[in-house]
Design a protein around this motif. Structure first.
Motif, PDB file in Angstrom:
ATOM      1  N   THR A   6       0.789  -1.233   0.000  1.00  0.00           N
ATOM      2  CA  THR A   6       0.000   0.000   0.000  1.00  0.00           C
ATOM      3  C   THR A   6       0.819   1.281   0.000  1.00  0.00           C
ATOM      4  N   ASP A   7       2.117   1.200   0.186  1.00  0.00           N
ATOM      5  CA  ASP A   7       2.931   2.418   0.229  1.00  0.00           C
ATOM      6  C   ASP A   7       3.951   2.389  -0.891  1.00  0.00           C
ATOM      7  N   GLU A   8       3.787   3.301  -1.861  1.00  0.00           N
ATOM      8  CA  GLU A   8       4.634   3.294  -3.052  1.00  0.00           C
ATOM      9  C   GLU A   8       6.095   3.609  -2.768  1.00  0.00           C
ATOM     10  N   ARG A   9       6.377   4.123  -1.567  1.00  0.00           N
ATOM     11  CA  ARG A   9       7.774   4.447  -1.229  1.00  0.00           C
ATOM     12  C   ARG A   9       8.597   3.201  -0.944  1.00  0.00           C
ATOM     13  N   PHE A  10       7.925   2.104  -0.616  1.00  0.00           N
ATOM     14  CA  PHE A  10       8.655   0.931  -0.150  1.00  0.00           C
ATOM     15  C   PHE A  10       8.288  -0.293  -0.987  1.00  0.00           C
ATOM     16  N   GLU A  11       9.242  -0.739  -1.799  1.00  0.00           N
ATOM     17  CA  GLU A  11       9.065  -1.955  -2.598  1.00  0.00           C
ATOM     18  C   GLU A  11       9.840  -3.119  -1.993  1.00  0.00           C
ATOM     19  N   THR A  12      10.904  -2.788  -1.247  1.00  0.00           N
ATOM     20  CA  THR A  12      11.731  -3.813  -0.606  1.00  0.00           C
ATOM     21  C   THR A  12      12.152  -3.325   0.782  1.00  0.00           C
ATOM     22  N   ILE A  13      12.551  -4.271   1.619  1.00  0.00           N
ATOM     23  CA  ILE A  13      13.069  -3.986   2.960  1.00  0.00           C
ATOM     24  C   ILE A  13      14.335  -4.803   3.155  1.00  0.00           C
ATOM     25  N   ASP A  14      15.398  -4.174   3.654  1.00  0.00           N
ATOM     26  CA  ASP A  14      16.612  -4.960   3.912  1.00  0.00           C
ATOM     27  C   ASP A  14      16.696  -5.324   5.388  1.00  0.00           C
ATOM     28  N   ILE A  15      17.669  -6.164   5.715  1.00  0.00           N
ATOM     29  CA  ILE A  15      17.757  -6.721   7.058  1.00  0.00           C
ATOM     30  C   ILE A  15      17.979  -5.648   8.110  1.00  0.00           C
ATOM     31  N   LEU A  16      18.786  -4.624   7.811  1.00  0.00           N
ATOM     32  CA  LEU A  16      19.047  -3.587   8.804  1.00  0.00           C
ATOM     33  C   LEU A  16      17.829  -2.690   9.015  1.00  0.00           C
ATOM     34  N   GLU A  17      17.055  -2.459   7.956  1.00  0.00           N
ATOM     35  CA  GLU A  17      15.822  -1.687   8.115  1.00  0.00           C
ATOM     36  C   GLU A  17      14.844  -2.436   9.013  1.00  0.00           C
ATOM     37  N   PHE A  18      14.803  -3.750   8.838  1.00  0.00           N
ATOM     38  CA  PHE A  18      13.933  -4.540   9.713  1.00  0.00           C
ATOM     39  C   PHE A  18      14.478  -4.550  11.135  1.00  0.00           C
ATOM     40  N   MET A  19      15.763  -4.780  11.275  1.00  0.00           N
ATOM     41  CA  MET A  19      16.379  -4.856  12.595  1.00  0.00           C
ATOM     42  C   MET A  19      16.250  -3.548  13.367  1.00  0.00           C
ATOM     43  N   PHE A  20      16.607  -2.443  12.746  1.00  0.00           N
ATOM     44  CA  PHE A  20      16.644  -1.151  13.435  1.00  0.00           C
ATOM     45  C   PHE A  20      15.253  -0.551  13.672  1.00  0.00           C
ATOM     46  N   ILE A  21      14.306  -0.844  12.784  1.00  0.00           N
ATOM     47  CA  ILE A  21      13.018  -0.132  12.844  1.00  0.00           C
ATOM     48  C   ILE A  21      11.817  -1.067  12.935  1.00  0.00           C
ATOM     49  N   LEU A  22      11.658  -1.950  11.953  1.00  0.00           N
ATOM     50  CA  LEU A  22      10.413  -2.707  11.834  1.00  0.00           C
ATOM     51  C   LEU A  22      10.277  -3.825  12.857  1.00  0.00           C
ATOM     52  N   SER A  23      11.352  -4.182  13.522  1.00  0.00           N
ATOM     53  CA  SER A  23      11.275  -5.207  14.570  1.00  0.00           C
ATOM     54  C   SER A  23      10.870  -4.636  15.922  1.00  0.00           C
ATOM     55  N   ASP A  24      10.743  -3.329  16.008  1.00  0.00           N
ATOM     56  CA  ASP A  24      10.420  -2.674  17.278  1.00  0.00           C
ATOM     57  C   ASP A  24       9.011  -3.071  17.726  1.00  0.00           C
ATOM     58  N   SER A  25       8.894  -3.685  18.889  1.00  0.00           N
ATOM     59  CA  SER A  25       7.591  -4.155  19.378  1.00  0.00           C
ATOM     60  C   SER A  25       7.045  -3.299  20.509  1.00  0.00           C
ATOM     61  N   ARG A  26       7.684  -2.168  20.802  1.00  0.00           N
ATOM     62  CA  ARG A  26       7.201  -1.306  21.879  1.00  0.00           C
ATOM     63  C   ARG A  26       5.889  -0.646  21.477  1.00  0.00           C
ATOM     64  N   LYS A  27       4.949  -0.611  22.390  1.00  0.00           N
ATOM     65  CA  LYS A  27       3.630  -0.069  22.097  1.00  0.00           C
ATOM     66  C   LYS A  27       3.670   1.421  21.793  1.00  0.00           C
ATOM     67  N   CYS A  28       4.693   2.107  22.285  1.00  0.00           N
ATOM     68  CA  CYS A  28       4.790   3.550  22.060  1.00  0.00           C
ATOM     69  C   CYS A  28       5.172   3.889  20.626  1.00  0.00           C
ATOM     70  N   VAL A  29       5.657   2.898  19.871  1.00  0.00           N
ATOM     71  CA  VAL A  29       6.073   3.127  18.483  1.00  0.00           C
ATOM     72  C   VAL A  29       4.995   2.560  17.562  1.00  0.00           C
ATOM     73  N   LYS A  30       4.249   3.439  16.910  1.00  0.00           N
ATOM     74  CA  LYS A  30       3.130   3.048  16.075  1.00  0.00           C
ATOM     75  C   LYS A  30       3.587   2.767  14.639  1.00  0.00           C
TER      76      LYS A  30
END
Length: 420
Positions: free
Chosen positions: A189-213
């Motif tokens: 749904t977001d045209e800015r993102f076609e792929t994700i690399d491991i560091l993007e997942f590690m640093f950002i998308l793996s964050d499970s804290r409720k304060c980070v939406k």
């Protein structure tokens, strides 16, 4: 350098970049590692497939009593089937003991949603990592019996490899607390993102804290990509130095371990790459359009669903709004199902704040209705937990002339995917 000096050095990499402030805050948090899954085994697709096949071929859909207490060489007659399962698992994968299977392997399979475990009172034991749709009360008890779950039975009796991998995708979503669903929403749904690399997942998308939406993650991901290669390398090296376990001597809670953090992310990346949602090519996670994938070729998708939605409703893209699939991709078990879901009539353009309500609840508010000026989204068999969207307050952007079509299509999908 001291910890303070390292963090100041990270801050100086790019003073005006929001990702920099975010990652400093994250590594200072005791929950910096985010999503964590298997603590003892590498839950690869083939490993899960072997374990479930062994259980199903031994006991089918029946429950079986496990060895109670530590193994001291004495066999318990009622645990006969458990010993057979342990023996076959060890023969198949080259490891496994009476103690390790019940203490390490079975907890991992339970977290994945593939088996159910019960105490002596026949009450189901629910682990910390569970599907958000599961309403069984969580409690801690001694495990007495085990059986394949509904998902485990579906996995074991799948008609073909594609279907089996779809059920494996459901386990990945369960293990990662719906991160798989969140990621597939991002990439579709977001045209800015076609792929994700491991560091993007590690640093950002793996964050499970409720304060980070969800919308926060999108912002930090965009900011991270604004950094130059040199700046990213600096951040990587400084984070690795800050998260050196030898530096942070003390309690385990306050320790930081960059290698464990990265290994955990790589394991999740591997799980995602074996799902029907995603494939990994050259270290980049992308939508799976292969033989075992849910999606059609990118060339056929480039206008779907993003641009079609805006043409359909005759609206413009806006900042702080995000597209949301009302019926999530997790319900699809083949490419045709995915096409039904990836339809402009199954999308709604929500404000970031309202979208966060859906993602926080696990994207299970899927029954749409409309009464001017409100759209309401209910859960299956639950009339209390409702998410309302006020169109007058612009909590969603859409043409009111299209709402009847959206509600009608929603009813068709509910019948198709939920028999509701």
């Amino acid at each position: 350098m001291t910890n303070y000096e390292i963090l100041k050095s990270i801050e100086n990499v790019a003073n005006q970049n929001l990702f920099i402030n975010y990652i400093i805050d994250r590594v200072e948090d005791d929950n910096y590692r985010g999503i964590q899954i298997s603590q003892h085994n590498r839950l690869t697709y083939n490993y899960c497939k072997t374990l479930i096949d062994v259980i199903y071929k031994t006991v089918g859909d029946k429950s079986f009593i496990i060895h109670v207490g530590d193994d001291n060489g004495t066999r318990q007659l009622e645990a006969e089937y458990y010993y057979k399962i342990v023996s076959k698992i060890k023969e198949s994968v080259g490891k496994g003991t009476i103690n390790s299977i019940k203490k390490n392997t079975f907890p991992d399979l339970a977290r994945a949603g593939l088996i159910d475990r019960f105490d002596r009172n026949k009450d189901r034991i629910v682990d910390a990592i569970t599907n958000v749709e599961n309403k069984v009360k969580q409690h801690r008890s001694c495990v007495y019996k085990v059986s394949l779950s509904k998902l485990g039975l579906k996995f074991a009796t799948a008609k073909n490899e594609f279907e089996r991998r779809k059920y494996f995708t459901d386990t990945v979503d369960c293990l990662t607390k719906n991160a798989a669903t969140e990621l597939v929403e991002l990439l579709t749904t977001d045209e800015r993102f076609e792929t994700i690399d491991i560091l993007e997942f590690m640093f950002i998308l793996s964050d499970s804290r409720k304060c980070v939406k969800y919308n926060d993650k999108l912002m930090y991901l965009s900011e991270y990509r604004r950094l130059t290669d040199s700046q990213r390398n600096q951040v990587y090296s400084l984070l690795k130095e800050y998260c050196d376990p030898k530096r942070n001597v003390g309690t385990k809670v306050h320790a930081r371990d960059f290698s464990n953090w990265k290994n955990e992310s790589q394991q999740i990346f591997g799980l995602l790459g074996n799902s029907t949602y995603f494939k990994v090519i050259n270290g980049q996670l992308m939508l799976n359009d292969g033989n075992y994938g849910l999606f059609t070729q990118p060339a056929k998708r480039k206008q779907k669903p993003r641009d079609e939605y805006f043409n359909y409703h005759n609206i413009e893209k806006q900042q702080n709004y995000e597209l949301h699939h009302i019926i999530p991709f997790k319900r699809a078990i083949n490419k045709k199902d995915a096409q039904y879901i990836d339809d402009k009539r199954n999308l709604i353009y929500l404000s970031s704040e309202k979208h966060a309500e859906f993602t926080t609840s696990g994207n299970i508010n899927i029954r749409a209705s409309f009464r001017v000026p409100m759209m309401s989204f209910l859960r299956i068999n639950d009339i209390e937990n409702i998410i309302t969207v006020d169109l007058n307050k612009k909590e969603a952007l859409l043409s009111t002339q299209r709402i009847d079509e959206i509600v009608t299509y929603n009813k068709q999908l509910l019948q198709l995917f939920y028999s509701a």
